[in-house]
Design a protein around this motif. Structure first.
Motif, PDB file in Angstrom:
ATOM      1  N   VAL A 182       0.834  -1.206   0.000  1.00  0.00           N
ATOM      2  CA  VAL A 182       0.000   0.000   0.000  1.00  0.00           C
ATOM      3  C   VAL A 182       0.867   1.254   0.000  1.00  0.00           C
ATOM      4  CG1 VAL A 182      -1.757   1.305   1.270  1.00  0.00           C
ATOM      5  CG2 VAL A 182      -1.950  -1.182   1.045  1.00  0.00           C
ATOM      6  N   GLY A 183       1.920   1.269   0.773  1.00  0.00           N
ATOM      7  CA  GLY A 183       2.818   2.421   0.797  1.00  0.00           C
ATOM      8  C   GLY A 183       3.436   2.677  -0.567  1.00  0.00           C
ATOM      9  N   GLY A 184       3.843   1.602  -1.243  1.00  0.00           N
ATOM     10  CA  GLY A 184       4.411   1.737  -2.582  1.00  0.00           C
ATOM     11  C   GLY A 184       3.395   2.277  -3.567  1.00  0.00           C
ATOM     12  N   LEU A 185       2.156   1.790  -3.476  1.00  0.00           N
ATOM     13  CA  LEU A 185       1.104   2.291  -4.371  1.00  0.00           C
ATOM     14  C   LEU A 185       0.789   3.758  -4.101  1.00  0.00           C
ATOM     15  CD1 LEU A 185      -1.300  -0.756  -4.391  1.00  0.00           C
ATOM     16  CD2 LEU A 185      -0.176   0.252  -6.385  1.00  0.00           C
ATOM     17  N   LEU A 186       0.654   4.109  -2.830  1.00  0.00           N
ATOM     18  CA  LEU A 186       0.336   5.504  -2.492  1.00  0.00           C
ATOM     19  C   LEU A 186       1.451   6.430  -2.958  1.00  0.00           C
ATOM     20  CD1 LEU A 186      -1.180   5.054   1.092  1.00  0.00           C
ATOM     21  CD2 LEU A 186      -2.398   5.338  -1.085  1.00  0.00           C
ATOM     22  N   TYR A 187       2.703   6.020  -2.715  1.00  0.00           N
ATOM     23  CA  TYR A 187       3.828   6.826  -3.193  1.00  0.00           C
ATOM     24  C   TYR A 187       3.777   6.951  -4.714  1.00  0.00           C
ATOM     25  CZ  TYR A 187       8.231   8.225  -4.995  1.00  0.00           C
ATOM     26  OH  TYR A 187       9.172   8.887  -5.734  1.00  0.00           O
ATOM     27  N   GLY A 188       3.629   5.833  -5.405  1.00  0.00           N
ATOM     28  CA  GLY A 188       3.673   5.840  -6.867  1.00  0.00           C
ATOM     29  C   GLY A 188       2.583   6.693  -7.489  1.00  0.00           C
ATOM     30  N   ILE A 189       1.373   6.558  -7.003  1.00  0.00           N
ATOM     31  CA  ILE A 189       0.262   7.346  -7.542  1.00  0.00           C
ATOM     32  C   ILE A 189       0.524   8.829  -7.315  1.00  0.00           C
ATOM     33  CG2 ILE A 189      -2.191   7.881  -7.243  1.00  0.00           C
ATOM     34  CD1 ILE A 189      -2.464   4.809  -6.509  1.00  0.00           C
ATOM     35  N   GLY A 190       0.966   9.163  -6.103  1.00  0.00           N
ATOM     36  CA  GLY A 190       1.270  10.567  -5.805  1.00  0.00           C
ATOM     37  C   GLY A 190       2.404  11.109  -6.655  1.00  0.00           C
ATOM     38  N   ALA A 191       3.450  10.312  -6.825  1.00  0.00           N
ATOM     39  CA  ALA A 191       4.604  10.756  -7.621  1.00  0.00           C
ATOM     40  C   ALA A 191       4.221  10.957  -9.082  1.00  0.00           C
ATOM     41  CB  ALA A 191       5.744   9.751  -7.496  1.00  0.00           C
ATOM     42  N   LEU A 192       3.444  10.037  -9.641  1.00  0.00           N
ATOM     43  CA  LEU A 192       3.010  10.183 -11.036  1.00  0.00           C
ATOM     44  C   LEU A 192       2.146  11.428 -11.199  1.00  0.00           C
ATOM     45  CD1 LEU A 192       2.206   6.440 -11.814  1.00  0.00           C
ATOM     46  CD2 LEU A 192       4.099   7.786 -12.760  1.00  0.00           C
ATOM     47  N   ALA A 193       1.242  11.671 -10.256  1.00  0.00           N
ATOM     48  CA  ALA A 193       0.404  12.867 -10.324  1.00  0.00           C
ATOM     49  C   ALA A 193       1.241  14.133 -10.206  1.00  0.00           C
ATOM     50  CB  ALA A 193      -0.672  12.828  -9.236  1.00  0.00           C
ATOM     51  N   ASP A 194       2.234  14.122  -9.294  1.00  0.00           N
ATOM     52  CA  ASP A 194       3.115  15.292  -9.141  1.00  0.00           C
ATOM     53  C   ASP A 194       3.853  15.596 -10.440  1.00  0.00           C
ATOM     54  OD1 ASP A 194       2.429  15.556  -6.466  1.00  0.00           O
ATOM     55  OD2 ASP A 194       4.280  14.644  -5.711  1.00  0.00           O
ATOM     56  N   GLN A 195       4.398  14.546 -11.055  1.00  0.00           N
ATOM     57  CA  GLN A 195       5.145  14.746 -12.294  1.00  0.00           C
ATOM     58  C   GLN A 195       4.239  15.239 -13.429  1.00  0.00           C
ATOM     59  OE1 GLN A 195       7.839  11.378 -13.092  1.00  0.00           O
ATOM     60  NE2 GLN A 195       7.564  10.892 -10.930  1.00  0.00           N
ATOM     61  N   ALA A 196       3.040  14.686 -13.506  1.00  0.00           N
ATOM     62  CA  ALA A 196       2.104  15.106 -14.555  1.00  0.00           C
ATOM     63  C   ALA A 196       1.657  16.548 -14.325  1.00  0.00           C
ATOM     64  CB  ALA A 196       0.888  14.173 -14.584  1.00  0.00           C
ATOM     65  N   THR A 197       1.460  16.923 -13.085  1.00  0.00           N
ATOM     66  CA  THR A 197       1.026  18.283 -12.748  1.00  0.00           C
ATOM     67  C   THR A 197       2.134  19.283 -13.062  1.00  0.00           C
ATOM     68  OG1 THR A 197      -0.449  17.421 -11.046  1.00  0.00           O
ATOM     69  CG2 THR A 197       0.120  19.747 -10.910  1.00  0.00           C
TER      70      THR A 197
END
Length: 120
Positions: A102-117
């Protein structure tokens, strides 16, 4: 496959909603064993989004095969190049390797959104 607790599933849903709001992109996650090859299955899931697929990201985590795929649509790829997805996947895989799905998923989703933003 380890199932998520309801609190973990809620956290994951919230992370997906937050990522979508921040980036304006569609995000999806599949946890489990893919039917056939991982990449092919992830691409089928992505294509199933129909018109939204162009601006979408699908993260597939093969929990039995211990593997990860990230598929982006054509528009999404302009904001999330393969190199950014690879780096995020490496960080997610590190978390997964120590049992923190879960920690890996939460990090990954957040990181992808940050980069896209950041590339808007």
């Amino acid at each position: 496959m380890r199932t998520l607790t309801s609190a973990q599933a809620d956290d994951l849903r919230q992370a997906l909603l937050t990522a979508e709001r921040r980036s304006g992109m569609r995000f999806g996650v599949f946890l489990g064993q893919p039917d056939g090859g991982r990449r092919h299955f992830a691409e089928k899931l992505h294509a199933a989004l129909g018109e939204e697929a162009e601006n979408a990201v699908v993260v597939l985590v093969d929990t039995t095969g211990r593997a990860l795929e990230i598929v982006t649509g054509e528009t999404a790829r302009r904001r999330l190049p393969d190199s950014a997805c690879r780096l995020t996947a490496m960080s997610m895989a590190t978390a997964f390797s120590v049992g923190d799905l879960v920690g890996g998923l939460l990090y990954g989703i957040g990181a992808l959104a940050d980069q896209a933003t950041a590339r808007r």
